[in-house]
Design an enzyme around this catalytic site. Sequence first.
Site, mmCIF file in Angstrom:
data_model
loop_
_atom_site.group_PDB
_atom_site.id
_atom_site.type_symbol
_atom_site.label_atom_id
_atom_site.label_comp_id
_atom_site.label_asym_id
_atom_site.label_seq_id
_atom_site.Cartn_x
_atom_site.Cartn_y
_atom_site.Cartn_z
ATOM 1 N N HIS A 8 0.829 -1.213 0.000
ATOM 2 C CA HIS A 8 0.000 0.000 0.000
ATOM 3 C C HIS A 8 0.861 1.261 0.000
ATOM 4 O O HIS A 8 2.020 1.254 0.408
ATOM 5 C CB HIS A 8 -0.924 0.007 1.227
ATOM 6 N N GLU A 81 -1.967 -6.912 8.099
ATOM 7 C CA GLU A 81 -0.641 -6.824 8.699
ATOM 8 C C GLU A 81 -0.683 -7.427 10.100
ATOM 9 O O GLU A 81 -1.744 -7.595 10.697
ATOM 10 C CB GLU A 81 -0.192 -5.357 8.725
#
Length: 195
Positions: A8, A81
Site C-alpha cells: 500500500h 498486517e
Amino acid sequence: MNLYFVRHGETEYNKSNFYYGKSDVSINEMGFVQAKKACEMLKNVNFNRAYISEMKRTKQTAKIILGEKKCDIIKDCRLNERNFGEFEGKDYDKIKKLYPENWKAFCEDWKDAVPPGGESFTQFYLKVKDFMDNILKINEDNILIVTHSGIIKSVYCYILDNNLDFFWKFSSKNGDITLIKYEYGNMYIDSISHV
C-alpha cells in the site's frame, strides 16, 4: 499464473516509524502518488481478480491501481498486517520505556514473542501460508494482491521453503510491486520494482 503483490501507499504512521498493523489509517499525499505510479506501471495488465486486506490503506491503493478496470476486489483477513497489540501507534523508544520486559522478549525471540494483546510472528506467518496455499489452487492468469510489508516479506519466506529467517533479508517499500510467477508447480520471484 502471475501474482502482482503491491505494498500500500505511504501513511503518516510509516513516516513516524510507528508499529502499526491493525490500526486502520489512510494513505497520505505521497501514498496517492505512489499508487498512481503503480497504476501506470501496471496499466497493461488485465487482472482477473484482486485481493486486499481489511485496511482502508490497501483499498485506497487498489482502487487507484485498478482505475476503470473491471475486477472483483476481495477482502481477506489473512492479508492483514501483523497485530502488534499494545505496541500499536508507538515508536521503538516509547515501547522500550512502557514495556521493557515485553520489548526485551520481543527482541530476543522475534518469531515467537507476543506483544501484549497482539500476535507472534509465527502466528502471523501461518495465516500468510494458508492464504498462499489457497491462492495456488486458483486458475487465473493475473491476480493483484494489495497488502502490507510484513505480508510481502512473509511471502518471500514462503517461496524460500518456509524459511522465516529470510524475512529480514528483503525490503518492501510503500508502492513496491513484486511479480511472483507460478508455473509448472514452481513459484519464483520474477521482479521487484520500486515506484
